[in-house]
Design an enzyme around this catalytic site. Structure first.
Site, mmCIF file in Angstrom:
data_model
loop_
_atom_site.group_PDB
_atom_site.id
_atom_site.type_symbol
_atom_site.label_atom_id
_atom_site.label_comp_id
_atom_site.label_asym_id
_atom_site.label_seq_id
_atom_site.Cartn_x
_atom_site.Cartn_y
_atom_site.Cartn_z
ATOM 1 N N TYR A 1 -2.010 17.342 -8.680
ATOM 2 C CA TYR A 1 -0.676 17.399 -8.072
ATOM 3 C C TYR A 1 -0.750 17.178 -6.563
ATOM 4 O O TYR A 1 0.086 16.480 -5.981
ATOM 5 C CB TYR A 1 -0.015 18.753 -8.389
ATOM 6 C CG TYR A 1 1.481 18.733 -8.190
ATOM 7 C CD1 TYR A 1 2.337 18.352 -9.220
ATOM 8 C CD2 TYR A 1 2.053 19.084 -6.962
ATOM 9 C CE1 TYR A 1 3.708 18.310 -9.039
ATOM 10 C CE2 TYR A 1 3.415 19.049 -6.773
ATOM 11 C CZ TYR A 1 4.245 18.664 -7.816
ATOM 12 O OH TYR A 1 5.599 18.618 -7.631
ATOM 13 N N TYR B 1 9.252 23.582 -12.704
ATOM 14 C CA TYR B 1 9.240 22.621 -13.816
ATOM 15 C C TYR B 1 9.385 23.455 -15.089
ATOM 16 O O TYR B 1 8.527 24.298 -15.369
ATOM 17 C CB TYR B 1 7.914 21.868 -13.881
ATOM 18 C CG TYR B 1 7.669 20.853 -12.780
ATOM 19 C CD1 TYR B 1 7.225 21.241 -11.527
ATOM 20 C CD2 TYR B 1 7.853 19.494 -13.021
ATOM 21 C CE1 TYR B 1 6.968 20.307 -10.526
ATOM 22 C CE2 TYR B 1 7.598 18.541 -12.023
ATOM 23 C CZ TYR B 1 7.157 18.956 -10.781
ATOM 24 O OH TYR B 1 6.906 18.028 -9.801
ATOM 25 N N PRO C 1 8.491 10.270 -13.204
ATOM 26 C CA PRO C 1 8.524 11.086 -11.981
ATOM 27 C C PRO C 1 7.961 12.499 -12.111
ATOM 28 O O PRO C 1 7.799 13.190 -11.098
ATOM 29 C CB PRO C 1 10.018 11.153 -11.632
ATOM 30 C CG PRO C 1 10.739 10.834 -12.890
ATOM 31 C CD PRO C 1 9.842 9.956 -13.701
ATOM 32 N N HIS D 1 4.497 23.156 0.713
ATOM 33 C CA HIS D 1 4.516 23.973 -0.505
ATOM 34 C C HIS D 1 3.083 24.217 -0.968
ATOM 35 O O HIS D 1 2.340 23.278 -1.210
ATOM 36 C CB HIS D 1 5.328 23.283 -1.610
ATOM 37 C CG HIS D 1 6.807 23.435 -1.431
ATOM 38 N ND1 HIS D 1 7.686 23.501 -2.465
ATOM 39 C CD2 HIS D 1 7.556 23.576 -0.300
ATOM 40 C CE1 HIS D 1 8.923 23.668 -1.988
ATOM 41 N NE2 HIS D 1 8.862 23.696 -0.683
ATOM 42 N N LYS E 1 4.265 11.164 -8.332
ATOM 43 C CA LYS E 1 3.159 10.313 -7.870
ATOM 44 C C LYS E 1 3.566 8.937 -7.333
ATOM 45 O O LYS E 1 2.778 8.288 -6.635
ATOM 46 C CB LYS E 1 2.157 10.103 -9.023
ATOM 47 C CG LYS E 1 1.324 11.327 -9.309
ATOM 48 C CD LYS E 1 0.317 11.587 -8.206
ATOM 49 C CE LYS E 1 -0.279 12.964 -8.265
ATOM 50 N NZ LYS E 1 0.095 13.852 -7.176
#
Ligand code: RFL
Ligand code: PHB
Length: 395
Positions: free
Chosen positions: A387, A201, A292, A72, A296
């Protein structure tokens, strides 16, 4: 029994540590209190940093990940009426991989078993004895009810948040920093093709929602719920309605399908330091937990065991204690970096509880932060670097 490194826990930390040690010619024995079937059925993380992929690849357990995992290059952040993409590659030159923790565990167990690794499944009464002496031991009762003892040079505490390793370290030498969040995640695994190409998200006045995936035909989705909510309150219809409302966008619709699993996970940030006491070293969830939202936890576990495995390998190769002595301080750098990022992502994306008098104010701050992070190149790069896990180099 005698071995070089006794490993408590056969989650990703314990299994990968034994794999790394074996590649360096260091012997280990693993004890795990669950059955192999239970460990293989656990559904958890899904996003793997590029550095963690490199570790798995370098140690010979990345083959199926490269074949079946999905790279991704970006992520969607959403709020009512708006969905914006942050491009990781453009922002920081790196990507992440979507490949289930369940699959990583499967790959590790297959490789360790093919290698003849000794793993005691379904043990009870695990205890670590003499960690502050030169002859530590792990004692336990095996699956047949026999009392066992493993003498080792070192013990690796890879037994997760509820394990026995961390409490073995006296409270007088440990400091704990912790935050318990006033919400939880309800997660489902569903037999339906993902309705999106990248993870979403979403912040919504009803609460956070998120869309992840496991394959072309299996989706993983999450909803913010009350911390003490009961899964029995959530029928499949209620879950899909909640997800559709919170992720709604003109011209886009969420496909639903049969749910294969559903559960509620509380959310906390927790760091216990140091990660070492005498000959006992902690790695992964045994010493730190993150909410979550930043994806990580598993990545930190992989970074810890790579660092610990290399330090133990160096000790056996040339007798040097240097890396072992630095393990705790060096590992904590990444732990705090990821703890900060996970806390920041969580705070930006979750609705404060209804009773919070600052709720309206905080929502405006969150919307402003979301707009900024998806508009400013510098802010988007900050998110992308964190990220993808490229703020700090992998050990
Ligand atoms: P684990 O996986 O908890 O494994 C510990 C093992 O030790 C065993 N054990 C014992 N064995 C012997 N004796 C005892 N007394 C024992 N006590 C316990 C346990 O049975 C278990 O097998 O810890 P480890 O290996 O450190 O791995 C950590 C990861 O599992 C965890 O950080 C992640 O799953 C967190 N996480 C995520 N991390 C990511 O990097 N990316 C994600 O996308 C992500 N999503 C998630 C997550 C965790 C979630 N839940 C359910 C907590 C999503 C969710 C919903
Ligand atoms: C998952 O796919 O399970 C997942 C993805 C991203 C997260 C957490 C979980 O932040």
């Amino acid at each position: 029994m005698r071995t070089q490194v006794a490993i408590v826990g056969a989650g990703p930390s314990g299994l990968l540590l034994s794999q790394i040690l074996a590649k360096h010619g260091v012997e280990s024995v693993i004890v795990e209190n669950r059955s192999q079937d239970y460990v293989l059925a656990r559904i958890r993380a899904g996003v793997i940093e590029h550095g963690a992929v490199d570790v798995l690849t370098d140690y010979g357990v990345g083959e199926r990940l490269h074949r079946e995992g999905m790279r991704h290059d970006g992520v969607y952040l959403q709020w009512p009426g708006e969905r914006r993409r942050i491009d990781f590659v453009e922002s920081c030159g790196h990507s992440v991989w979507v490949y289930g923790q369940t699959e990583i565990t499967k790959d590790l167990i297959a490789t360790r078993e093919a290698d003849g690794q000794q793993i005691f499944w379904s043990v009870s009464d695990t205890a670590i004895v003499g960690a502050d002496t030169d002859s530590p031991r792990v004692t336990f009762v095996d699956a047949d009810g026999n009392a066992q003892s493993i003498e080792a040079d070192y013990v690796a505490g890879c037994d997760g948040f509820h394990g026995v390793s961390r409490p073995t370290i006296p409270e007088s030498v440990r400091s704990v920093r912790e935050r318990i969040y006033p919400y939880a995640w309800l997660g489902i695994l569903a037999e339906v093709a993902p309705s999106t190409d990248e993870l979403i998200y979403a912040l919504h006045p009803d609460g956070f929602a998120m869309h992840s995936m496991r394959s072309e035909s299996v989706s993983r989705l999450y909803l913010q719920v009350e911390p003490d909510d009961d899964i029995a309150n959530w029928s499949d219809d209620r879950i899909w309605d909640g997800l559709s409302t919170r992720m709604a966008l003109d011209g886009w619709s969420l496909q639903s399908g049969p749910t294969l699993e559903k559960s509620i996970t509380p959310m906390r940030s927790f760091v216990s330091a140091p990660l070492r006491w005498g000959r006992l070293f902690l790695a992964g969830d045994a010493s730190h937990i993150v909410p979550p939202t930043g994806a990580k936890g598993l990545n930190l576990a992989i970074a810890d065991v790579k660092r610990l495995g290399s330090a133990l390998a160096a000790k056996y190769a040339d007798g040097s204690d240097e890396l072992l002595d630095r393990y705790s301080d060096d590992a904590l750098e990444r732990v705090w970096q990821s703890t900060h990022f996970s806390w920041w992502m969580t705070s930006m994306l979750h609705m404060p509880p209804p009773a919070d008098p600052d709720r309206d104010f905080l929502l405006q701050m969150q919307l402003t932060q979301l707009k900024h992070v998806t508009t400013s190149k510098a802010a988007a790069t900050m998110l992308a670097e964190n990220y993808t896990g490229s703020v700090l180099p992998y050990p």
